[in-house]
Design an enzyme around this catalytic site. Structure first.
Site, mmCIF file in Angstrom:
data_model
loop_
_atom_site.group_PDB
_atom_site.id
_atom_site.type_symbol
_atom_site.label_atom_id
_atom_site.label_comp_id
_atom_site.label_asym_id
_atom_site.label_seq_id
_atom_site.Cartn_x
_atom_site.Cartn_y
_atom_site.Cartn_z
ATOM 1 N N LYS A 278 36.468 95.143 4.790
ATOM 2 C CA LYS A 278 36.474 95.031 3.507
ATOM 3 C C LYS A 278 37.315 96.090 2.378
ATOM 4 C CE LYS A 278 32.662 91.963 3.704
ATOM 5 N NZ LYS A 278 31.043 91.321 3.322
ATOM 6 N N ARG A 313 28.227 92.608 11.728
ATOM 7 C CA ARG A 313 29.433 91.398 11.681
ATOM 8 C C ARG A 313 30.719 91.975 11.591
ATOM 9 N NH1 ARG A 313 31.964 88.492 7.528
ATOM 10 N NH2 ARG A 313 32.113 86.211 7.956
HETATM 11 N N1 HH2 Z 1 30.914 88.885 4.566
HETATM 12 C C1 HH2 Z 1 31.927 87.834 4.294
HETATM 13 C C2 HH2 Z 1 31.558 86.480 4.848
HETATM 14 N N2 HH2 Z 1 30.099 86.447 5.217
HETATM 15 N N3 HH2 Z 1 28.233 86.953 5.782
HETATM 16 C C3 HH2 Z 1 27.337 87.959 5.923
HETATM 17 N N4 HH2 Z 1 26.101 87.690 6.356
HETATM 18 N N5 HH2 Z 1 27.442 89.324 5.403
HETATM 19 C C4 HH2 Z 1 28.716 89.685 4.984
HETATM 20 O O1 HH2 Z 1 28.891 90.655 4.570
HETATM 21 C C5 HH2 Z 1 29.783 88.397 4.915
HETATM 22 C C6 HH2 Z 1 29.409 87.251 5.438
HETATM 23 C C7 HH2 Z 1 33.535 88.075 3.842
HETATM 24 O O2 HH2 Z 1 34.182 88.433 4.952
HETATM 25 P P1 HH2 Z 1 35.157 87.349 5.650
HETATM 26 O O3 HH2 Z 1 34.456 86.333 6.397
HETATM 27 O O4 HH2 Z 1 35.903 88.302 6.684
HETATM 28 O O5 HH2 Z 1 36.149 86.910 4.483
HETATM 29 P P2 HH2 Z 1 36.281 85.537 4.218
HETATM 30 O O6 HH2 Z 1 35.011 85.414 3.060
HETATM 31 O O7 HH2 Z 1 37.653 85.862 3.031
HETATM 32 O O8 HH2 Z 1 36.418 84.307 4.825
#
Ligand code: HH2
Length: 338
Positions: A278, A313
């Site tokens: 992040k 995660r």
């Molecule tokens: N962060 C993201 C998405 N889903 N779910 C939980 N439970 N906790 C988190 O911190 C979280 C999440 C954002 O990260 P990412 O999926 O890598 O990115 P994007 O939303 O751009 O797909």
């Protein structure tokens, strides 16, 4: 209101009467007593009110078939064109399956998402998000890849299709607030749910977010979301919580939450941490490219595990698994001389 934060000890030479945190790998002898507007006070755990101490001591039930007596890794599978660190890489089904296979060897569960929730992201239509996620989940299940699969969505219809395709957990970054039907879908399916803290929508969440006390505000908000989920018929034993790093939080907010993460064990529920790659990691390391933020992500993952966080995660599953293995080996080694 008084809040109790266990102060975890990761040293093998801890006192033999140290208490076990949530049936896991952390021990504690002292707690930090937090109250709004007051400086924290450190007390021996034995002097804390028993009603506040008991949620810290209760072992957590299995979550989606996983025992929580050791840290669990959730591998991220973003089937999106625009996720902040891996957008477009796994949009094609063959690429998604290859990545899933690679992660499944070291991950305890896989989190499949079809809509980016990065700051500034715009909403994806239900039909498109379902078309991205449900077939991948069905293929994962058919191929016997991954012990448990979660669907990362804010939308009831997407969750319903994913559960039908074989997902076993709903991961909602709005803690069931975006879609009024989501709580009903989860309750009816009887599946575990991850309630993540966020404010506003991805489009606007980073527009000067403000809190009175970020740690206690996020804690109270999660407690309220848990109560709402239970009122909607979701069993407490099927709920996990997540402070939502980067969702409506500044660098200072993220760091305040990470420094005192163990507070969230007072909710009496499994805690999940998602900090992988992040922005705040880039801010502190100067690494602009999200895919190159793995070293910082490992450090944050281990800091979370040292505070007893049960699920992490991550994008870099194999690397995080290696870091965890070493962390466990050096913190849980026998103290007897050879
Ligand atoms: N962060 C993201 C998405 N889903 N779910 C939980 N439970 N906790 C988190 O911190 C979280 C999440 C954002 O990260 P990412 O999926 O890598 O990115 P994007 O939303 O751009 O797909």
């Amino acid at each position: 209101m008084t809040y109790l934060r266990p102060i975890p000890i990761a040293d093998a030479a801890r006192p033999s009467d140290a208490l076990v945190l949530a049936g896991g790998w952390c021990r504690f002898t002292h707690v930090e007593v937090l109250e709004r507007g007051r400086a924290p006070v450190v007390l021996p755990a034995a002097e804390a009110p028993p009603s506040l101490l008991s949620p810290l001591l209760a072992p957590r039930p299995d979550f989606a078939g996983l025992t929580l007596d050791r840290p669990r890794l959730m591998g991220i599978l973003n089937v999106t064109p625009d996720s902040f660190s891996d957008g477009g890489l796994f949009l094609k089904p063959e690429a998604a399956m290859m990545q899933a296979r690679a992660m499944a060897a070291q991950a305890d569960l896989l989190d499949v998402g079809g809509e980016s929730t990065r700051p500034g992201a715009t909403e994806v239509a239900v039909a498109e998000e379902t078309a991205r996620t449900a077939p991948v989940i069905a293929a994962l299940r058919a191929a016997g890849i991954a012990r448990a699969v979660s669907i990362d969505t804010r939308k009831a219809a997407v969750a319903r299709a994913a559960l039908k395709a074989g997902a076993g957990i709903v991961n909602d970054v709005t803690a069931l607030q975006f879609d009024a039907e989501m709580a009903g879908v989860v309750a009816q399916a009887g599946v575990p749910v991850i309630l993540m803290h966020s404010i506003a929508t991805p489009a606007t969440m980073q527009d000067a977010p403000q809190y009175d006390d970020v740690l206690l505000d996020v804690y109270d908000a999660l407690a309220a979301r848990v109560a709402e989920a239970e009122a909607a018929g979701i069993a407490r034993a099927r709920i996990a919580v997540d402070p939502g790093i980067g969702f409506g939080k500044t660098l200072a907010h993220n760091l305040a939450l990470l420094a005192r993460l163990s507070l969230f064990h007072s909710l009496g529920l499994p805690v999940l941490l998602g900090a992988s790659r992040k922005r705040f990691i880039g801010t502190l390391t100067g690494e602009e490219e999200a895919a190159r933020r793995m070293p910082g992500s490992l450090a944050v993952a281990l800091a979370g595990v040292a505070q007893g966080v049960q699920m992490i995660r991550v994008h870099d599953v194999a690397e995080t698994r290696a870091a965890l293995t070493l962390w466990q080996a050096v913190t849980q080694a026998e103290t007897k001389p050879a």
